[in-house]
Scaffold this active site. Structure first.
Site, PDB file in Angstrom:
ATOM      1  CG  HIS A  18      11.565  -4.990   4.431  1.00 39.49           C
ATOM      2  ND1 HIS A  18      10.670  -5.096   5.599  1.00 39.49           N
ATOM      3  CD2 HIS A  18      10.776  -4.403   3.416  1.00 39.49           C
ATOM      4  CE1 HIS A  18       9.402  -4.665   5.081  1.00 39.49           C
ATOM      5  NE2 HIS A  18       9.675  -4.297   3.860  1.00 39.49           N
ATOM      6  CG  HIS A  21       8.466  -8.471   3.695  1.00 44.78           C
ATOM      7  ND1 HIS A  21       9.346  -7.550   3.141  1.00 44.78           N
ATOM      8  CD2 HIS A  21       7.376  -7.928   3.185  1.00 44.78           C
ATOM      9  CE1 HIS A  21       9.161  -6.846   2.468  1.00 44.78           C
ATOM     10  NE2 HIS A  21       7.859  -6.878   2.307  1.00 44.78           N
ATOM     11  CB  CYS A 127      -1.383   3.252  -5.087  1.00 40.52           C
ATOM     12  SG  CYS A 127       0.324   3.048  -4.179  1.00 40.52           S
ATOM     13  CB  CYS A 130      -1.402   0.011  -2.277  1.00 40.22           C
ATOM     14  SG  CYS A 130      -1.058   1.223  -1.176  1.00 40.22           S
ATOM     15  CB  CYS A 144      -0.689   6.194  -1.918  1.00 38.84           C
ATOM     16  SG  CYS A 144      -0.675   5.122  -0.854  1.00 38.84           S
ATOM     17  CG  HIS A 147       3.289   3.166  -1.507  1.00 34.17           C
ATOM     18  ND1 HIS A 147       2.146   2.686  -1.146  1.00 34.17           N
ATOM     19  CD2 HIS A 147       4.268   2.158  -1.249  1.00 34.17           C
ATOM     20  CE1 HIS A 147       2.267   1.347  -0.848  1.00 34.17           C
ATOM     21  NE2 HIS A 147       3.700   1.159  -1.062  1.00 34.17           N
ATOM     22  CE  LYS A 310       4.607  -0.770   5.263  1.00 39.23           C
ATOM     23  NZ  LYS A 310       4.162  -1.234   3.906  1.00 39.23           N
ATOM     24  CE  LYS A 313       8.521  -5.283  -0.864  1.00 41.76           C
ATOM     25  NZ  LYS A 313       8.039  -6.852  -1.194  1.00 41.76           N
TER      26      LYS A 313
END
Ligand code: MSP
Length: 536
Positions: A18, A21, A127, A130, A144, A147, A310, A313
């Protein structure tokens, strides 16, 4: 020849790339191009982090069962995306490759020999977003924070541990000496605080019966190497650690690791400590004085957010960079991501701003300048570079803000220093805005035309117009050079329109070419064509 080795993180392949990256990879590519234009020997690498549970979960979600097939297809898709975005990586590492495996085994053995691996029991949270162990204090609402849509796993396992805490003082010394191992400074403080206050030993393996992927611990197949311990080693294995000693010695240590801010603890604490440990028993990782060879710099940038969250994905709000490139052009996308986000800080993504940058910065400011200057020169001087003496054109006409040759040189020096410190955003800001009066940035160049009005002046003082247009044409040649790391095709197109052979011009090299007077008066100009056509 000076070498420059730079890396991006290796990406998980649980989805296609995405915009986030793409951001890291595009910045890295611009820096790689900059160092190549300077004539340095560059090694620019990227790759895929494949020994991760996230990848398996994604494969299962896609209804597939052949892991190797899935990983290969995804790694190919990532490579293809990078190629489509004009990324000139020199090597691409997959952590499932035998060359990686060989280096990981060698490294594990070295750390073990140094006495820094011991057996212990880990109990706590994990997690998978991560791929990291989490302390209670790091959680928000028992999840987390990066996430929030993923439940954490509760682990109680026998693992191998790495004696990370033993490196506390050496790490602190590393941050304090010279001061630029971690950039920007705000991140250095963050890592320093973490190391000073919270550094603890870390589990570096998982039970094989629980985790279905990963490199087996040498000598103990009941355990697999923790994915981050394995992943960081890509920076060594891609250049031959464990397989090609000469190649490795040529490139290590890395000059620059570019990473996102969420993975600085891994890169700025765990990674140098791992290297310090292995270097005690592996001479390949030491210099002549016996000191561990550590990466020279880790630059941590901020996140692209979408509506403040953020882009990721795992969160499902990804923006596909290739769709943007199809609509606006690859080079516009490259320009936009670098210009829009102050390097090191977060930036919110917006389609409107992308469109606006395209129309204003690229179309009106750069595109129009090149177009007008070439079109006027062709019209008034018989299709040629005006017959002005470059020396007399070096100093601007009248009382203007345009700094001429001197202003361009000042601009060039600060752009050089911006690229040299990985600040592509500042480089672009300087090229466009200049910084002070008397500089020769793009906005000043446009003002110079407005002030001197060559289209009127040509009737009364053609010699002055020859000097003004020579100065601006020569400036366009400099701008092409200065934007070349970010917009390589646009740079070539400008050279072409100036009547230069782009390959020959680039061969002259950054330092040699950026000297006043490169355009020869009387040489034939190319045809002006809009560099950034209006969007339909
Ligand atoms: N596999 C690990 C890295 C191992 S490196 C030894 C990993 N992979 S990842 O696929 O999650 O990619 C993380 C990196 O992608 C970030 O560090 C950053 O470089 C980039 N980005 C991912 N999302 C991003 C944004 N929203 N904005 C900017 N960059 C982001 O972590």
């Amino acid at each position: 020849m000076k070498k420059f080795y730079l890396t991006t993180p290796i990406y998980y392949v649980n989805d296609k790339p995405h915009i986030g990256h793409a951001y890291t990879t595009i910045v890295a590519d611009a820096l790689a191009r900059y160092h190549r234009l300077r004539g340095e020997d560059v090694m620019f690498v990227t790759g895929t982090d494949e020994n991760s549970q996230k990848n398996i979960q994604a494969m299962e979600k896609a209804g597939e069962r052949d892991l190797n097939g899935y990983l290969e297809r995804m790694a190919d898709a990532w490579k293809e995306s990078w190629t489509d975005l004009g990324i000139t990586f020199d090597d691409f590492i997959r952590t499932t490759e035998p060359r990686h495996h060989a280096g990981v085994v060698r490294f594990w053995d070295a750390v073990k020999k140094s006495g820094d691996i011991y057996e212990g029991e880990y109990e706590g949270w994990y997690c998978t977003g991560c791929e990291a162990f989490k302390k209670d204090s790091e959680l928000v609402n028992e999840r987390c924070p990066l996430h929030p849509n993923k439940a954490l796993e509760r682990l109680k396992e026998k693992n191998y541990f790495f004696r990370l805490s033993a490196y506390r003082d050496q790490l602190l010394a590393l941050y304090d000496q010279g001061g630029d191992f971690v950039m920007p400074e705000s991140r250095r403080h963050e890592v320093r605080n973490y190391v000073a206050e919270h550094l603890a030993d870390i589990s570096i393996s998982r039970e094989s019966r629980v985790v279905p992927v990963g490199i087996p611990v040498p000598g103990d197949p009941s355990q697999r190497i923790y994915v981050w311990f394995d992943a960081l080693l890509n920076y060594l294995t891609v250049i031959g650690y464990g397989t090609d000693e000469d190649r490795f010695k040529k490139w290590w240590p890395a000059d620059l690791h570019l990473v996102g801010k969420e993975i600085i603890k891994f890169h700025c604490a765990l990674w140098p400590a791992m290297l310090m440990s292995a270097a005690k028993t592996d001479p390949l990782l030491r210099d002549d004085q016996g000191a561990a060879l550590l990466p020279k710099r880790v630059f941590a940038h901020g996140f692209f957010t979408l509506n403040g969250q953020k882009i990721s994905k795992s969160l499902g709000n990804a923006i596909d960079p290739r769709e943007l490139a199809d609509k606006f052009g690859v080079e516009t996308l490259r320009y936009f991501v670098m210009r829009e986000m102050p390097f090191g800080e977060d930036g919110d993504f917006s389609f409107d701003r992308l469109k606006n940058r395209y129309e204003t910065d690229l179309g009106n400011t750069l595109g129009n300048l090149v177009n007008r200057v070439i079109a006027m020169s062709k019209k008034y001087f018989d299709g040629k570079v005006p017959p002005a003496n470059p020396e007399s054109a070096a100093t601007p006409e009248g009382k203007v803000q345009w700094g001429g040759a001197h202003g361009l040189h000042t601009l060039f020096k600060s752009v050089e220093s911006a690229y040299g410190s990985a600040r592509c955003d500042s480089a672009l800001e300087i090229i466009w805005n200049g910084v002070a009066e008397g500089w020769s940035g793009l906005l000043q160049a446009n003002k110079y035309i407005e002030e001197t009005q060559p289209f009127k002046l040509v009737k009364t003082d053609p010699d002055a117009v020859a000097r003004i247009l020579y100065s601006l044409l020569e400036a366009c040649r400099w701008y092409a050079w200065l934007v070349a790391p970010v917009m390589p095709q646009i740079a070539r197109e400008i050279f072409h329109q100036l009547g230069l052979d782009p390959d020959a011009e680039i061969k002259r090299g950054w330092g040699n070419a950026l000297v006043w007077g490169g355009l020869k008066p009387g040489s034939v100009l190319g045809d002006p064509r809009p560099l950034f056509p209006r969007l339909v």
